[in-house]
Structures are given as structure tokens and as C-alpha cells.
Design a protein around this motif. Structure first.
Motif, mmCIF file in Angstrom:
data_model
loop_
_atom_site.group_PDB
_atom_site.id
_atom_site.type_symbol
_atom_site.label_atom_id
_atom_site.label_comp_id
_atom_site.label_asym_id
_atom_site.label_seq_id
_atom_site.Cartn_x
_atom_site.Cartn_y
_atom_site.Cartn_z
ATOM 1 N N THR A 1 -3.710 16.217 -1.835
ATOM 2 C CA THR A 1 -2.248 16.127 -1.686
ATOM 3 C C THR A 1 -1.541 16.093 -3.042
ATOM 4 O O THR A 1 -0.319 16.114 -3.106
ATOM 5 C CB THR A 1 -1.838 14.849 -0.920
ATOM 6 O OG1 THR A 1 -2.236 13.715 -1.698
ATOM 7 C CG2 THR A 1 -2.472 14.801 0.458
ATOM 8 N N ALA A 2 -2.330 15.986 -4.112
ATOM 9 C CA ALA A 2 -1.719 15.802 -5.440
ATOM 10 C C ALA A 2 -1.542 17.121 -6.186
ATOM 11 O O ALA A 2 -1.345 17.139 -7.395
ATOM 12 C CB ALA A 2 -2.551 14.838 -6.254
ATOM 13 N N GLY A 3 -1.631 18.268 -5.477
ATOM 14 C CA GLY A 3 -1.398 19.548 -6.119
ATOM 15 C C GLY A 3 -2.687 20.234 -6.519
ATOM 16 O O GLY A 3 -3.791 19.749 -6.247
ATOM 17 N N ASN A 4 -2.522 21.410 -7.178
ATOM 18 C CA ASN A 4 -3.676 22.228 -7.550
ATOM 19 C C ASN A 4 -4.210 21.844 -8.922
ATOM 20 O O ASN A 4 -3.552 21.135 -9.683
ATOM 21 C CB ASN A 4 -3.267 23.702 -7.567
ATOM 22 C CG ASN A 4 -2.870 24.164 -6.174
ATOM 23 O OD1 ASN A 4 -3.316 23.597 -5.169
ATOM 24 N ND2 ASN A 4 -2.007 25.163 -6.115
ATOM 25 N N SER A 5 -5.357 22.396 -9.235
ATOM 26 C CA SER A 5 -5.916 22.208 -10.581
ATOM 27 C C SER A 5 -5.060 22.956 -11.594
ATOM 28 O O SER A 5 -4.384 23.942 -11.260
ATOM 29 C CB SER A 5 -7.342 22.751 -10.633
ATOM 30 O OG SER A 5 -8.152 22.049 -9.725
ATOM 31 N N ALA B 1 1.950 10.408 -8.469
ATOM 32 C CA ALA B 1 2.828 11.073 -7.502
ATOM 33 C C ALA B 1 3.521 10.064 -6.580
ATOM 34 O O ALA B 1 4.657 10.282 -6.166
ATOM 35 C CB ALA B 1 2.011 12.062 -6.676
ATOM 36 N N HIS B 2 2.835 8.967 -6.267
ATOM 37 C CA HIS B 2 3.407 8.021 -5.304
ATOM 38 C C HIS B 2 4.181 6.873 -5.934
ATOM 39 O O HIS B 2 4.941 6.197 -5.245
ATOM 40 C CB HIS B 2 2.299 7.455 -4.398
ATOM 41 C CG HIS B 2 1.847 8.440 -3.370
ATOM 42 N ND1 HIS B 2 0.859 9.365 -3.609
ATOM 43 C CD2 HIS B 2 2.284 8.683 -2.115
ATOM 44 C CE1 HIS B 2 0.679 10.101 -2.534
ATOM 45 N NE2 HIS B 2 1.530 9.718 -1.615
ATOM 46 N N SER C 1 -6.648 14.151 -9.776
ATOM 47 C CA SER C 1 -7.442 12.928 -9.689
ATOM 48 C C SER C 1 -6.644 11.884 -8.924
ATOM 49 O O SER C 1 -5.471 12.080 -8.608
ATOM 50 C CB SER C 1 -7.737 12.412 -11.089
ATOM 51 O OG SER C 1 -6.529 11.966 -11.672
ATOM 52 N N LEU C 2 -7.291 10.763 -8.685
ATOM 53 C CA LEU C 2 -6.569 9.665 -8.031
ATOM 54 C C LEU C 2 -5.458 9.150 -8.936
ATOM 55 O O LEU C 2 -4.483 8.587 -8.468
ATOM 56 C CB LEU C 2 -7.557 8.541 -7.663
ATOM 57 C CG LEU C 2 -8.544 8.906 -6.555
ATOM 58 C CD1 LEU C 2 -9.566 7.789 -6.358
ATOM 59 C CD2 LEU C 2 -7.824 9.185 -5.241
ATOM 60 N N GLU C 3 -5.623 9.371 -10.237
ATOM 61 C CA GLU C 3 -4.549 9.020 -11.177
ATOM 62 C C GLU C 3 -3.293 9.837 -10.843
ATOM 63 O O GLU C 3 -2.180 9.299 -10.824
ATOM 64 C CB GLU C 3 -5.017 9.329 -12.610
ATOM 65 C CG GLU C 3 -3.938 9.248 -13.669
ATOM 66 C CD GLU C 3 -3.711 7.826 -14.162
ATOM 67 O OE1 GLU C 3 -4.667 7.251 -14.687
ATOM 68 O OE2 GLU C 3 -2.594 7.318 -14.024
ATOM 69 N N ILE D 1 0.868 -1.181 0.000
ATOM 70 C CA ILE D 1 0.000 0.000 0.000
ATOM 71 C C ILE D 1 0.900 1.225 0.000
ATOM 72 O O ILE D 1 1.764 1.376 0.873
ATOM 73 C CB ILE D 1 -0.933 -0.010 1.227
ATOM 74 C CG1 ILE D 1 -1.962 -1.135 1.069
ATOM 75 C CG2 ILE D 1 -1.626 1.329 1.380
ATOM 76 C CD1 ILE D 1 -2.938 -1.268 2.204
ATOM 77 N N VAL D 2 0.686 2.083 -1.003
ATOM 78 C CA VAL D 2 1.564 3.254 -1.096
ATOM 79 C C VAL D 2 0.934 4.479 -0.455
ATOM 80 O O VAL D 2 1.643 5.366 0.023
ATOM 81 C CB VAL D 2 1.982 3.553 -2.554
ATOM 82 C CG1 VAL D 2 2.906 2.478 -3.084
ATOM 83 C CG2 VAL D 2 0.781 3.696 -3.469
ATOM 84 N N VAL D 3 -0.380 4.531 -0.423
ATOM 85 C CA VAL D 3 -1.034 5.665 0.233
ATOM 86 C C VAL D 3 -2.485 5.289 0.511
ATOM 87 O O VAL D 3 -3.069 4.464 -0.187
ATOM 88 C CB VAL D 3 -0.939 6.945 -0.644
ATOM 89 C CG1 VAL D 3 -1.724 6.800 -1.921
ATOM 90 C CG2 VAL D 3 -1.372 8.189 0.113
ATOM 91 N N GLU D 4 -3.059 5.901 1.544
ATOM 92 C CA GLU D 4 -4.436 5.595 1.901
ATOM 93 C C GLU D 4 -5.121 6.839 2.437
ATOM 94 O O GLU D 4 -4.486 7.666 3.086
ATOM 95 C CB GLU D 4 -4.457 4.499 2.976
ATOM 96 C CG GLU D 4 -5.847 4.003 3.281
ATOM 97 C CD GLU D 4 -5.902 3.154 4.545
ATOM 98 O OE1 GLU D 4 -5.091 2.232 4.663
ATOM 99 O OE2 GLU D 4 -6.766 3.446 5.389
#
Lengths: 255, 321
Positions: B223-227, B300-301, B293-295, B211-214
Motif C-alpha cells: 500500500t506504500a507505493g512502488n519501488s 505514509a500514515h 518498507s514499513l518505514e 493503531i494507525v494501520v495493521e
């Protein structure tokens, strides 16, 4: 849930799985019929040889051998049906249920037993039509029991192989191998007419003892000694099969 | 309802699942998101007692998946990625067998519930036809209906919508939400980002057995940045454009007829940004807002893109001119 609640449903499903596919019925009914026709007609003069049961025709002898072949084929078909379940992952549905795994196996084997019994009934009818008669009515019941148990015992081995390997090719190989084992028994030729090495092979072949017992209702009548020998041979085969199934199922879950 | 601690499964030297920790409560949808071969299905097979772990421990509905496997199996409903249906059986046959396997042969309420579920899933008219005649969508719906007949406390859905058309997918999502509302714990594996995003209360991203992130989809995306605002432009971009935009957004990159602007958290006035471009003599021919997105979280991870994923609904494009 009572312990054996699911067993009838599992047995019904196992039987329907095989009965609904003509390709599964052919080895159980058609193949022994071909042997019956070929040997009864083509090897009829064997009855004149010393050692052949006196007063009986080739057909009388063949019918017991064909029943053995039919029961063994029912066992092989049980293994092939198990492989089909593995391939379509139906086995996962069964293993995901709360039913104990031993009962799942019993359900499969009960279905194989019913298929074996079907062969017994069909060949008994053929025997009656062509004039063969069992010595006693109870002989017929013993015959049906042996027929079903033979299918179950052989089926436990093929099912174990199917569960262990999961490979259709391996289980399909058991079909010709099983035919050879039937041929290397007393199924189609009496032991007294066999020479070495076939006689020695037949002596160590457990199917010989089952074959002897399946011949008896049509040749002279059932005897306790031969029936007990057959039951012992089937118990040995069944124990081997049960061990193989238990180990294979454990292997399947432990990976 | 579901707990796993350092759950692991090795095949020889290959570690298919390498010490997974997870916890799922009743009334929660937990999604396991990852590419093919990440370890999702192996984890599910261990949790549903089809595969023995080689390390760690897990319990479902309070029962150990190894030592109390029978108890676990009484309390779970499972749909596997590869449908476990005998194609020669009818839905009615399968329902009868399922009831027998769960000791419900004489339970009229369960039988009625099964028939209702088949009706609800649009299978009422084909119950006497062999599964062979069913479409993939019908088979998946049948599989789900069977998994629900015995009212499981915990539901495992291993890629339940793979190969389904959008309408069938929506129908299954709707039913899964309903199950959550009824208090069931739902463990969902998927390789569809949209599915995890739409359905899950919590998402775990798994890659190479770990598991890399939850977290909740919203928290993970935050956590994946801005739009980003991606623009299709006409005319040369002046060197001073970045400075002109400074108070509104950050000019991330420019290319041949394109520009990418990173928006701040509250996605500042897009119209104002377009005006800055036009005041600089640049015509904006089209634009697209790309929300994290979750993508992006996966990227990122893991540094890789998720294979075979669907684009999230957050993408919206406008073209003009």
C-alpha cells in the motif's frame, strides 16, 4: 500450586539480597556496635543514678537497646532492598509470576525477619562474650522472636514506603529518622531517668515498649506483661505496615 | 489467544494508549511497531497485568487481564524492555527462583528444561556467575530463557533485541520462529523495522497511543507505493527524458546529478531504463533500488519518520565508474 510453595524461595532470596551486600549489613551490625561501645564506656556512670536497674551495669542495659536498633535497622534495610528491586525492575519479574502478591510481600518480610534474627544472634553472642547472661534460656528464645518480629514490623512500613514512592531518597531518609525514634525511646536510657519532653515522647513511641521487652532478658528476666505490651506495639506497627504495603502495591498496578 | 477491545490507559490528561483493538492467535507472531513513547510498552504492561487499564477490556489465553490476572500470569512468558534481573543473582539462582514462582520446584522436567535452555542460549558455562558479569546480549538471552521455562502459551517480548549485536539478534529471532511453530502466540514490540519485517505475520503500527494501520508486512508495503530507482548521473538531463522513459517507468524527480524513477509493480527491466539514460547522453554512475518498507508505511500514515529505525534489507546499492 500450594498456596505458600514459593514462600521459602522468596524469603531465601530476600535474605541473600541483604546478606550479600556489606553496605546492607553495616547498619544492622556495625552501627549498634558503635552505640554499644560508646554508651557502655562513655555513659557508664549512669548506673549510679537512682532509677537505673540496681545491680546491673551499663553494658547489661545497652545490649537490649542495641538489639532494638539492630532490628529497626534490619527493617530499614528491607525497605532499601525493596527500592533496589524497584530500580532494577526485579519487582516486575516477581509481579509477573502467578504467586499472589501477598505472598510476595511475605517473602520479602520473612527475609527481613531473618536479618533481624541475625542481629539478635550476633548481639547475644557479644553479650555472652562480655559476661551478660539472660535470666533464663527461654528468655533468649523470646528475645530472638521479638527481634525478628520487630524487624518484620518496621520492615513492613519501610517496604510500604518504598513501594509507594519508588524513590531511594525517601527510603534512605527513614534511616536517620529510625535512629532518632530509637533514641527517643527507652533503648539507651531507662524511662525513669528520662525527663519531659523526652519522657512523653517515649511514652507514645511504640518502640519504647519493644525496647522494654528487649531489655528484660538481660535485666531481671522476661515478664508476661512487658512482652505482651511489646507484641501489641509490634502488631500495631505491623498492621500499619501491612495496610501501607497493600495500598502501595495496588497503587503500583493501578498507576 | 490475545484480544483487546478499545484498551486504553490514561495518566491524568495524557492518553498513553487510546482505545487499541487487537487480536493475536496461537502460532502467530504479532508485531507492534512504533517510535519511543507511542504506547507499545504501556499496552504490553496492561496485557501482562502489570498495569490496570483505564478503559476497554483485554483477555489473554481466554482470561480477563483485570479480573483473572492470576490465571493470565500462569500462562504467559514475558521479557520486558528493561531487563528485570537482579545483577547480584546468578543464572542458576534466577532459574531456581523462577521455578519456585511457577510452582515447579519439584518438577524435574521443568528444571531440566531450564538448564537446557540456558545451555542452548550459550549460558551453560556462566550459570554460577552473577548477572553483573554478563554482557547485554547474555542478559537478554537469560531473560528469554527464563520466560520460556514454564512453557507459556503466550509470549510477550517487549523490544527483545534492543542493544544486541546482529548474531544475538538472529539467535533470538530463530528461537521466536520456533515458538511460533510450536503454536505459541507471540506479541512482539519493536522499533526496528527490520525485526517486524523479518519476524511478524502481522504488524500493527502504533503512534501517539493509537493503531494507525495493521496488516501483514507484505500487504502494508504494497500500500506504500512502488519501488524507486535512484540514479547518480553525469551530464545534463534532457527535458525529453521523461517521455523516453514513458513506456518503462515514471520519472519522479531530477536533481543535481540525480534522478529518481518510479518502477511499476513488477519492477520493469532496470537495464532498459539505464539504456534510455545512456541513449540520451547521460552517464549513470550509480544506482540504488528502494523498495517500499514499513518505514514508508509509517511515513505514509503518520507523516513522520520512525525514530531510531534500522534500514530494511530490501535496500540494495550498486555503484560503478
Amino acid at each position: 500450586m500450594a498456596d505458600l510453595d514459593a514462600l521459602p524461595a522468596l524469603a531465601r532470596r530476600s535474605a541473600r539480597q541483604t546478606l550479600s551486600r556489606p553496605q546492607f549489613l553495616a547498619p544492622v551490625l556495625l552501627l549498634p556496635t558503635i552505640f554499644l561501645v560508646a554508651y557502655s564506656g562513655g555513659a557508664a556512670s549512669l548506673r549510679h543514678l537512682p532509677g537505673f536497674p540496681a545491680g546491673y551495669g551499663m553494658f547489661d542495659y545497652q545490649i537490649g537497646g542495641d538489639m532494638l536498633l539492630s532490628a529497626v535497622m534490619a527493617g530499614v534495610i528491607g525497605g532499601i532492598a525493596q527500592i533496589v528491586d524497584i530500580q532494577v525492575r526485579f519487582i516486575d519479574r516477581l509481579l509477573l509470576s502467578p504467586v499472589p502478591r501477598g505472598q510476595l510481600l511475605l517473602g520479602r518480610l520473612a527475609g527481613i525477619g531473618l536479618l533481624g534474627l541475625l542481629g539478635g544472634v550476633v548481639f547475644s553472642v557479644i553479650a555472652f562474650v562480655f559476661g551478660a547472661r539472660p535470666a533464663r534460656v527461654t528468655d533468649l528464645l523470646i528475645l530472638f522472636l521479638l527481634q525478628a518480629l520487630t524487624a518484620v514490623a518496621w520492615g513492613s512500613i519501610t517496604t510500604g514506603v518504598a513501594l509507594r514512592t519508588g524513590k531511594p531518597s525517601t527510603v534512605q531518609t527513614l534511616l536517620p529518622l529510625s535512629i532518632v525514634l530509637v533514641m527517643f525511646s527507652s533503648a539507651f536510657v531507662p524511662r525513669r531517668l528520662l525527663d519531659d519532653p523526652l519522657d512523653t515522647i517515649a511514652r507514645f513511641n511504640p518502640l519504647t515498649y519493644v525496647s522494654d521487652a528487649l531489655h528484660e532478658p538481660w535485666i531481671g528476666g522476661v515478664t508476661t506483661a512487658t512482652t505482651v505490651k511489646a507484641l501489641v506495639a509490634l502488631a500495631v506497627l505491623g498492621l500499619i505496615g501491612a495496610g501501607l504495603c497493600a495500598g502501595s502495591l495496588r497503587h503500583r498496578v493501578e498507576g | 489467544m490475545i484480544r483487546a477491545e478499545k484498551l486504553a490507559r490514561a495518566y491524568g490528561d495524557t492518553q498513553a494508549v487510546a482505545g487499541v483493538d487487537l487480536s493475536v492467535d496461537g502460532g502467530e507472531i504479532f508485531a507492534f511497531l512504533g517510535p519511543n513513547g507511542a504506547g507499545k510498552t504501556t499496552t504490553v504492561r496492561m496485557l501482562v497485568t502489570l498495569l490496570r487499564p483505564t478503559g476497554g477490556s483485554a483477555s489473554v489465553a481466554g482470561f480477563d487481564v483485570v479480573k483473572q490476572a492470576d490465571q493470565v500470569r500462569r500462562r504467559i512468558g514475558v521479557t520486558l524492555q528493561e531487563l528485570s534481573l537482579d545483577p547480584t543473582m546468578t543464572a542458576a539462582d534466577l532459574l531456581r527462583l523462577h521455578l519456585a514462582l511457577h510452582g515447579l520446584t519439584r518438577d524435574r522436567a521443568a528444571a531440566a528444561r531450564g538448564a537446557e535452555l540456558l545451555d542452548e542460549f550459550g549460558l551453560g558455562t556462566v550459570v554460577k556467575k552473577p548477572v553483573l558479569a554478563y554482557s547485554i546480549g547474555m542478559r537478554r538471552r537469560l531473560d528469554l530463557a527464563l520466560a520460556l521455562v514454564h512453557r507459556p502459551q503466550v509470549l510477550f517480548l517487549d523490544e527483545p533485541t534492543t542493544g544486541l549485536d546482529p548474531a544475538s539478534r538472529q539467535a533470538i529471532w530463530q528461537r521466536v520462529r520456533q515458538l511460533r511453530a510450536e503454536g505459541a502466540a507471540v506479541f512482539l514490540t519493536t522499533q526496528y523495522i527490520e525485526e517486524a519485517d523479518q519476524l511478524a505475520d502481522r504488524v500493527s503500527i502504533i503512534d501517539s497511543g493509537e493503531i494507525v494501520v495493521e496488516g501483514s508486512p507484505e500487504r502494508l508495503k504494497a500500500t506504500a507505493g512502488n519501488s524507486r530507482l535512484e540514479l547518480v548521473t553525469e551530464g545534463p538531463l534532457p527535458a525529453t527524458l521523461g517521455q523516453s522513459l514513458e513506456s518503462l517507468a515514471l520519472l519522479r524527480s531530477t536533481g543535481d546529478g540525480t534522478a529518481t524513477v518510479e518502477l511499476d509493480k513488477d519492477e520493469a527491466d532496470i537495464a532498459a531504463i539505464i539504456r534510455v539514460f545512456e541513449q540520451a547522453g547521460v552517464t549513470v554512475r550509480g544506482m540504488q533500488v528502494h523498495r517500499p518498507s514499513l518505514e514508508d508505511v509509517f511515513l505514509a500514515h503518520t507523516g513522520r519518520q520512525l525514530e531510531g529505525t534500522h534500514q530494511p534489507a530490501a535496500m540494495k546499492a550498486v555503484t560503478r565508474g
